[in-house]
Design an enzyme around this catalytic site. Structure first.
Site, PDB file in Angstrom:
ATOM      1  N   SER A 161       0.835  -1.191   0.000  1.00 17.16           N
ATOM      2  CA  SER A 161       0.000   0.000   0.000  1.00 17.16           C
ATOM      3  C   SER A 161       0.879   1.254   0.000  1.00 17.16           C
ATOM      4  CB  SER A 161      -0.953  -0.049   1.201  1.00 17.16           C
ATOM      5  OG  SER A 161      -1.969   0.915   1.080  1.00 17.16           O
ATOM      6  N   ASP A 167      -9.454  -5.403  -4.885  1.00 15.03           N
ATOM      7  CA  ASP A 167      -8.986  -4.375  -3.954  1.00 15.03           C
ATOM      8  C   ASP A 167      -9.854  -3.122  -4.079  1.00 15.03           C
ATOM      9  OD1 ASP A 167      -7.597  -2.417  -2.512  1.00 15.03           O
ATOM     10  OD2 ASP A 167      -5.647  -3.219  -3.062  1.00 15.03           O
ATOM     11  N   HIS A 213      -7.712  -5.466  -0.036  1.00 12.57           N
ATOM     12  CA  HIS A 213      -6.596  -4.654   0.451  1.00 12.57           C
ATOM     13  C   HIS A 213      -6.089  -5.211   1.777  1.00 12.57           C
ATOM     14  CE1 HIS A 213      -4.204  -1.068  -0.311  1.00 12.57           C
ATOM     15  NE2 HIS A 213      -4.206  -0.846   0.998  1.00 12.57           N
TER      16      HIS A 213
END
Length: 285
Positions: A112, A238, A265
């Site tokens: 991320s 995601d 995610h």
């Protein structure tokens, strides 16, 4: 090994390592508002068993690393690219940590925002990166990797005031952005939230980190110039960083691209063997 606080060229960083110190070093970089313990202990142990000396750390403004100062304005960050610090500064923190640990180069894995930091680190310090693995991340281009409206709103929700409220909110948010193709382990995320709260929360730091993301530049051109062996991993489901961000990152790097069906995610336990095998395959190729 237990956590230790390291003074690294003007910044205090909290760090922990796993495995044989003589093994090739691997640096794990976490994402927005996420302390190093979000790299699960068992995941780190499995990486160490795969042949790495694993290092995880709290980014500045989170956990037990140094908390910054300065007020972050998200509109100013997005429109004027103005923020108390940049992703480049966070990348330089990683370099300072490696310096303090006496590590010249390492395999670098980021997830991320941590993937963005890892990319920036490779751009700034390519000779220090043996391999680059970018997970559920994006290039900084504003046309790819966009969150769903629901996920974006969840990230901007007001901060909770009590431990119980924090745990409830984080579990709710984790469920929202989790992997629909895998069972949501509520007990795991509740324990993570409790441990995160007890290590220390820094709500202002979350906004400074978010401002660093919103003010970041498009890294595509610089990524194209890199010759670092790279792997991009992204879930097809995601909701926080759309899979287009992973595809764009892989194109820019000329990297292997592993799209995991049903992954959101997060990194469900079921995908750990696949992720670790990919990192090891890249390192030994």
């Amino acid at each position: 090994m237990t956590e230790q606080t390291i003074e690294a060229d003007g910044i205090t960083l909290c760090h922990e390592s796993f495995g044989d110190p003589s093994a090739p070093p691997l640096l794990l970089v976490m994402g927005l508002a996420a302390p190093m313990i979000w790299w699960d202990d068992e995941f780190c142990v499995q990486l160490a068993e795969a042949g790495f000396h694993v290092h995880r750390f709290d980014n500045r403004d989170v956990g037990r690393s140094q908390w910054w100062t300065g007020r972050a304005s998200l509109p100013l960050a997005y429109f004027l690219r103005s923020a108390p610090y940049s992703l480049g500064d966070l990348a330089d923190d990683a370099g300072k940590l490696l310096d303090a640990l006496g590590i010249e180069s390492a395999h670098v894995v980021g997830t991320s925002m941590g993937g963005m930091i890892a990319q920036e680190f490779a751009i700034r310090h390519p000779r220090r990166v043996r391999t680059l693995t970018s997970i559920m991340s994006t290039t900084g281009a504003r046309t790819v990797g966009l969150p769903s409206p629901r996920a974006a709103l969840a990230m901007l929700a007001p901060g909770p005031r009590t431990r119980e409220d924090y745990v409830t909110q984080l579990v709710r948010t984790s469920r929202l952005i989790s992997s629909p193709g895998y069972v949501f382990d509520e007990d795991h995320f509740r324990q993570r939230a409790e441990r995160t709260y007890d290590r220390g929360l820094n709500p202002a730091g979350v906004f400074r980190q978010l401002a660093a993301i919103l003010s970041s530049r498009d890294r595509t051109a610089d990524l194209r110039r890199l010759s670092v062996p790279s792997l991009v991993i992204h879930g097809t489901a995601d909701p926080l960083v759309h899979v287009s961000g992973g595809r764009a990152t892989a194109r820019a790097l000329g990297a292997d691209l592993d799209l995991i069906p049903g992954m959101g995610h997060d990194l469900p336990r079921e995908v750990w063997p696949r992720v670790i095998a990919g990192i090891k395959r890249l390192a030994t190729r």
